[in-house]
Design an enzyme around this catalytic site. Structure first.
Site, PDB file in Angstrom:
ATOM      1  N   HIS A 262      92.080 -18.547-104.648  1.00  0.00           N
ATOM      2  CA  HIS A 262      91.799 -19.748-105.431  1.00  0.00           C
ATOM      3  C   HIS A 262      92.621 -19.814-106.717  1.00  0.00           C
ATOM      4  O   HIS A 262      92.613 -20.840-107.391  1.00  0.00           O
ATOM      5  CB  HIS A 262      90.309 -19.882-105.721  1.00  0.00           C
ATOM      6  CG  HIS A 262      89.729 -18.829-106.610  1.00  0.00           C
ATOM      7  ND1 HIS A 262      88.965 -17.784-106.145  1.00  0.00           N
ATOM      8  CD2 HIS A 262      89.781 -18.653-107.953  1.00  0.00           C
ATOM      9  CE1 HIS A 262      88.576 -17.031-107.144  1.00  0.00           C
ATOM     10  NE2 HIS A 262      89.057 -17.538-108.260  1.00  0.00           N
ATOM     11  N   ASP A 294      89.454 -14.719 -99.615  1.00  0.00           N
ATOM     12  CA  ASP A 294      89.865 -15.236-100.920  1.00  0.00           C
ATOM     13  C   ASP A 294      90.883 -14.325-101.604  1.00  0.00           C
ATOM     14  O   ASP A 294      90.755 -13.985-102.774  1.00  0.00           O
ATOM     15  CB  ASP A 294      88.651 -15.452-101.831  1.00  0.00           C
ATOM     16  CG  ASP A 294      89.005 -16.239-103.090  1.00  0.00           C
ATOM     17  OD1 ASP A 294      89.966 -17.032-103.041  1.00  0.00           O
ATOM     18  OD2 ASP A 294      88.354 -16.041-104.125  1.00  0.00           O
ATOM     19  N   SER A 373      90.295 -13.834-112.737  1.00  0.00           N
ATOM     20  CA  SER A 373      90.318 -13.915-111.284  1.00  0.00           C
ATOM     21  C   SER A 373      91.622 -13.363-110.731  1.00  0.00           C
ATOM     22  O   SER A 373      92.706 -13.708-111.174  1.00  0.00           O
ATOM     23  CB  SER A 373      90.160 -15.363-110.838  1.00  0.00           C
ATOM     24  OG  SER A 373      89.933 -15.421-109.458  1.00  0.00           O
TER      25      SER A 373
END
Length: 438
Positions: A262, A294, A373
């Site tokens: 993402h 992911d 992230s």
């Protein structure tokens, strides 16, 4: 209580998706990753993105598949916009939501504005992003979806269900805190058909890259953080575009970079700006994406002068184990936080949607924020345990949570890449992670 004060009194919950995303563009993307033009059915062409966030904007393309093309570069991406609302005939208040669907994301806003009804006129308006967990109901299945700043990464299982049914079932969105009594909003059938076309056209088959990992030499005992960080920080990178930021790390002997999916999907660019703590800078392209777990792999245009992180490829961490997270929260590169592994668990119940079944999540309490992230979670010897992904800040009913963060286990990532463990000359020299401790 006034109209606006009622809005201000509402509770909204939040979950941090530690990165940013939007729509995928085509600039300098490898052929395997390119968005193929949709040549069948009705497609609306736009040279710039529309002011879709304004509920009062005059716009005729709701529910249609829109191709947005840059005047400068010629890059393009596809989106579908949907608006659902209702007006109270008594007080004239209109409330609803607007959603913007991309290839693997949905962005949403709730809105209210006043007007005149049969009995009274109201004034004021309110417009805010989705927050907290949202739930998608489709074809008898419920999907918990996590995001930040109104933007959510769609589970691959949801995308696959839409594709397999051709969008013929009913779809509804449940907000964790809706407006008044309105919490569940239906998505129009025309919109759903366009979303199905979008998903069908943008399914890509990625060729798994040849990632080479090695047995590393690590400390036999735990190291103080101040001694450990100089060893691993050079291998951690910041990933940035004009619209997003995240973190990553060098994972292989040939300089490939790993991050979250993402972080790189939906950025609107094909090249990503990469920088390190030693001020090395280059650009990188995506060479592989795994939507289920992911994670993504980038290939830098210029190889960075840094070694890959030691990888704990033979075992999962244990609860209570000391861990360190390194990343670029809010773009502040080289930020270090400490904590412990809280649990190693499967994504069940409220954690469904974070990862597919069979994959283990490393829950920990090392502080992470948007921008972390894709950064590494390492043990006290600097061995990679997982890829930091999500921070859970509040529950769906508004209760605050603290220090509940998740990383995707690197063991499962390596399994997904079908990598074999490196061969050791003398296995007796290896520690529990598969590295040489001395």
């Amino acid at each position: 209580m006034s109209f606006k004060s009622k809005l201000a009194a509402g509770l909204f919950v939040s979950i941090s998706l530690l990165g940013a995303n939007g729509a995928i563009a085509n600039a300098n993307i490898p052929d395997a990753a390119r968005i193929k033009p949709i040549t069948y059915g009705n497609v609306v062409d736009k040279e710039i993105d529309v002011d879709w966030k304004n509920p009062k904007v005059k716009f005729d393309e709701w529910s249609k598949l829109i191709k947005v093309t840059s005047k400068v570069s010629g890059d393009y991406y596809y989106v579908v916009l949907d608006r659902d609302y209702k007006t109270n005939v008594s007080n004239g208040v209109t409330e609803g939501l607007i959603t913007r669907w991309g290839s693997d994301t949905v962005t949403g806003y709730q809105y209210m504005y006043g007007g005149c009804g049969l009995w009274v006129c109201t004034s004021g308006s309110d417009f805010r992003e989705f927050s907290g967990v949202i739930e998608l109901y489709y074809a008898g299945e419920t999907y918990l979806v996590y995001g930040d700043s109104g933007e959510y990464s769609l589970p691959q299982s949801f995308i696959s269900n839409i594709i397999s049914t051709n969008g013929d079932q009913s779809l509804s969105i449940k907000l964790s805190k809706g407006r008044g009594d309105t919490k569940v909003f239906p998505v129009g059938k025309g919109t759903l058909k366009s979303i199905a076309r979008l998903f069908q056209a943008e399914q890509k088959t990625w060729q798994k890259p040849k990632v080479s990992i090695q047995i590393s030499t690590v400390s036999k005992s735990s190291l103080p953080a101040e001694d450990l960080i100089p060893k691993i920080a050079p291998s951690v990178v910041s990933i940035r575009t004009d619209k997003s930021l995240g973190s990553g790390f060098i994972v292989s002997t040939d300089g490939l970079i790993m991050t979250n999916r993402h972080v790189v999907t939906g950025s609107g660019v094909g090249k990503f700006q990469i920088s390190t703590s030693s001020n090395q800078k280059t650009t990188a392209s995506v060479v592989y994406i795994d939507k289920q777990l992911d994670f993504a792999i980038l290939k830098p245009d210029t190889r960075l002068q840094a070694a890959p992180l030691p990888i704990c490829y033979l075992s999962y961490p244990k609860a209570g184990q000391d861990v360190i997270a390194i990343g670029s929260p809010d773009g502040i590169a080289g930020t270090v936080t400490k904590g412990v592994v809280s649990a190693v668990r499967q994504p069940v119940d409220q954690l469904r949607g974070l990862a597919p079944e069979g994959v283990l999540l490393v829950q920990h309490d090392a502080a992470i924020s948007p921008g972390n992230s894709g950064g590494p979670l390492v043990n006290s010897r600097g061995e990679l345990l997982g890829v930091n992904t999500y921070g859970l800040n509040q529950t769906a009913d508004g209760r605050s949570l603290q220090n509940i963060n998740f990383a995707i286990s690197i063991v499962d990532v390596l399994k997904a890449l079908e990598l074999r463990a490196p061969v050791a000359v003398n296995p007796k020299l290896l520690n529990a992670c598969g590295n040489i401790a001395q």
